[in-house]
Design a protein around this motif. Structure first.
Motif, PDB file in Angstrom:
ATOM      1  N   TYR A 159       0.836  -1.188   0.000  1.00  0.00           N
ATOM      2  CA  TYR A 159       0.000   0.000   0.000  1.00  0.00           C
ATOM      3  C   TYR A 159       0.882   1.253   0.000  1.00  0.00           C
ATOM      4  CZ  TYR A 159      -3.222  -3.543   1.771  1.00  0.00           C
ATOM      5  OH  TYR A 159      -3.963  -4.696   1.941  1.00  0.00           O
ATOM      6  N   LEU A 160       0.341   2.325  -0.525  1.00  0.00           N
ATOM      7  CA  LEU A 160       1.009   3.619  -0.447  1.00  0.00           C
ATOM      8  C   LEU A 160      -0.041   4.645  -0.029  1.00  0.00           C
ATOM      9  CD1 LEU A 160       3.734   5.078  -0.894  1.00  0.00           C
ATOM     10  CD2 LEU A 160       2.858   5.764  -3.143  1.00  0.00           C
ATOM     11  N   GLN A 161       0.070   5.092   1.207  1.00  0.00           N
ATOM     12  CA  GLN A 161      -0.813   6.143   1.709  1.00  0.00           C
ATOM     13  C   GLN A 161      -0.169   7.478   1.392  1.00  0.00           C
ATOM     14  OE1 GLN A 161      -3.932   5.970   3.254  1.00  0.00           O
ATOM     15  NE2 GLN A 161      -3.896   8.187   3.008  1.00  0.00           N
ATOM     16  N   MET A 162      -0.873   8.287   0.625  1.00  0.00           N
ATOM     17  CA  MET A 162      -0.327   9.568   0.179  1.00  0.00           C
ATOM     18  C   MET A 162      -1.162  10.697   0.774  1.00  0.00           C
ATOM     19  SD  MET A 162       0.476   8.659  -3.825  1.00  0.00           S
ATOM     20  CE  MET A 162      -1.246   8.478  -4.248  1.00  0.00           C
ATOM     21  N   ASN A 163      -0.531  11.481   1.619  1.00  0.00           N
ATOM     22  CA  ASN A 163      -1.199  12.617   2.267  1.00  0.00           C
ATOM     23  C   ASN A 163      -0.559  13.927   1.819  1.00  0.00           C
ATOM     24  OD1 ASN A 163      -2.785  10.771   3.773  1.00  0.00           O
ATOM     25  ND2 ASN A 163      -1.255  10.709   5.402  1.00  0.00           N
ATOM     26  N   SER A 164      -1.254  15.010   2.054  1.00  0.00           N
ATOM     27  CA  SER A 164      -0.748  16.343   1.705  1.00  0.00           C
ATOM     28  C   SER A 164      -0.235  16.377   0.274  1.00  0.00           C
ATOM     29  CB  SER A 164       0.366  16.755   2.682  1.00  0.00           C
ATOM     30  OG  SER A 164      -0.091  16.748   4.012  1.00  0.00           O
ATOM     31  N   LEU A 165      -1.030  15.861  -0.624  1.00  0.00           N
ATOM     32  CA  LEU A 165      -0.615  15.760  -2.020  1.00  0.00           C
ATOM     33  C   LEU A 165      -0.414  17.133  -2.643  1.00  0.00           C
ATOM     34  CD1 LEU A 165      -2.824  12.731  -3.006  1.00  0.00           C
ATOM     35  CD2 LEU A 165      -0.349  12.881  -3.357  1.00  0.00           C
ATOM     36  N   LYS A 166       0.572  17.187  -3.541  1.00  0.00           N
ATOM     37  CA  LYS A 166       0.926  18.414  -4.242  1.00  0.00           C
ATOM     38  C   LYS A 166       0.759  18.187  -5.748  1.00  0.00           C
ATOM     39  CE  LYS A 166       4.550  19.305  -0.790  1.00  0.00           C
ATOM     40  NZ  LYS A 166       6.006  19.544  -0.591  1.00  0.00           N
ATOM     41  N   PRO A 167       0.566  19.263  -6.505  1.00  0.00           N
ATOM     42  CA  PRO A 167       0.468  19.092  -7.968  1.00  0.00           C
ATOM     43  C   PRO A 167       1.680  18.373  -8.566  1.00  0.00           C
ATOM     44  CG  PRO A 167      -0.300  21.255  -7.354  1.00  0.00           C
ATOM     45  CD  PRO A 167       0.253  20.630  -6.097  1.00  0.00           C
ATOM     46  N   GLU A 168       2.851  18.569  -7.974  1.00  0.00           N
ATOM     47  CA  GLU A 168       4.048  17.908  -8.501  1.00  0.00           C
ATOM     48  C   GLU A 168       4.071  16.402  -8.231  1.00  0.00           C
ATOM     49  OE1 GLU A 168       3.903  20.634  -6.557  1.00  0.00           O
ATOM     50  OE2 GLU A 168       5.575  20.676  -5.102  1.00  0.00           O
ATOM     51  N   ASP A 169       3.119  15.902  -7.466  1.00  0.00           N
ATOM     52  CA  ASP A 169       2.989  14.462  -7.279  1.00  0.00           C
ATOM     53  C   ASP A 169       2.238  13.802  -8.435  1.00  0.00           C
ATOM     54  OD1 ASP A 169       2.390  15.122  -3.812  1.00  0.00           O
ATOM     55  OD2 ASP A 169       4.243  14.352  -4.702  1.00  0.00           O
ATOM     56  N   THR A 170       1.710  14.609  -9.334  1.00  0.00           N
ATOM     57  CA  THR A 170       0.976  14.073 -10.480  1.00  0.00           C
ATOM     58  C   THR A 170       1.882  13.212 -11.349  1.00  0.00           C
ATOM     59  OG1 THR A 170      -0.590  15.920 -10.536  1.00  0.00           O
ATOM     60  CG2 THR A 170      -0.270  14.682 -12.588  1.00  0.00           C
ATOM     61  N   ALA A 171       1.466  11.975 -11.577  1.00  0.00           N
ATOM     62  CA  ALA A 171       2.270  11.029 -12.351  1.00  0.00           C
ATOM     63  C   ALA A 171       1.493   9.718 -12.481  1.00  0.00           C
ATOM     64  CB  ALA A 171       3.602  10.752 -11.666  1.00  0.00           C
ATOM     65  N   VAL A 172       2.027   8.830 -13.291  1.00  0.00           N
ATOM     66  CA  VAL A 172       1.566   7.445 -13.282  1.00  0.00           C
ATOM     67  C   VAL A 172       2.409   6.703 -12.247  1.00  0.00           C
ATOM     68  CG1 VAL A 172       1.263   5.321 -14.590  1.00  0.00           C
ATOM     69  CG2 VAL A 172       0.890   7.540 -15.703  1.00  0.00           C
ATOM     70  N   TYR A 173       1.738   6.041 -11.334  1.00  0.00           N
ATOM     71  CA  TYR A 173       2.408   5.315 -10.260  1.00  0.00           C
ATOM     72  C   TYR A 173       2.427   3.826 -10.598  1.00  0.00           C
ATOM     73  CZ  TYR A 173       2.613   9.440  -7.323  1.00  0.00           C
ATOM     74  OH  TYR A 173       2.917  10.682  -6.812  1.00  0.00           O
ATOM     75  N   TYR A 174       3.617   3.245 -10.512  1.00  0.00           N
ATOM     76  CA  TYR A 174       3.816   1.845 -10.851  1.00  0.00           C
ATOM     77  C   TYR A 174       4.263   1.060  -9.615  1.00  0.00           C
ATOM     78  CZ  TYR A 174       3.897   3.406 -15.724  1.00  0.00           C
ATOM     79  OH  TYR A 174       3.586   3.954 -16.952  1.00  0.00           O
TER      80      TYR A 174
END
Length: 121
Positions: free
Chosen positions: A79-94
């Motif tokens: 699992y990957l819990q992602m908090n406080s997301l930023k626009p620069e986190d935009t991507a395809v995650y593999y």
């Protein structure tokens, strides 16, 4: 053969949260390490976070303190819990897994199909 199936991506506003899941199935004896990578348009695929079988973790500096990786060894799931997301986190995650195959005990790396994460400002 081994398959990795990811889920949980989507569109979220900046400051929001998402949780990614990746389940491995197939001829698995054990999994040495599982991790998440991401690739933004026009950029290379970079490591986000990794967790080894003993539970040790490593994170990219850009996500430390915001993302948490965890795994359920019984379910071969990471699992990957992602908090406080930023626009620069935009991507395809593999999702990636270093799998010890059940029939040969050889170790191979497998990739999931990718899941899109889009963070709007």
């Amino acid at each position: 053969q081994v398959q990795l199936v990811e889920s949980g991506g989507g569109l979220v506003q900046a400051g929001g949260s998402l949780r990614l899941s990746c389940a491995a199935s197939g001829s698995i004896f054990s999994i040495n390490a599982m991790g998440w990578y991401r690739q933004a348009p026009g950029k290379q695929r970079d490591l986000v976070a990794v967790i080894i079988s003993g539970g040790s973790t490593n994170y990219a500096d850009s996500v430390k303190g915001r993302f948490t990786i965890s795994r359920d060894n019984a379910k071969n799931t990471v699992y990957l819990q992602m908090n406080s997301l930023k626009p620069e986190d935009t991507a395809v995650y593999y999702c990636n897994a270093a799998v010890v195959l059940g029939y040969s005990k050889s170790v191979y790396a497998y990739w999931g199909q990718g899941t899109q994460v889009t963070v709007s400002s």
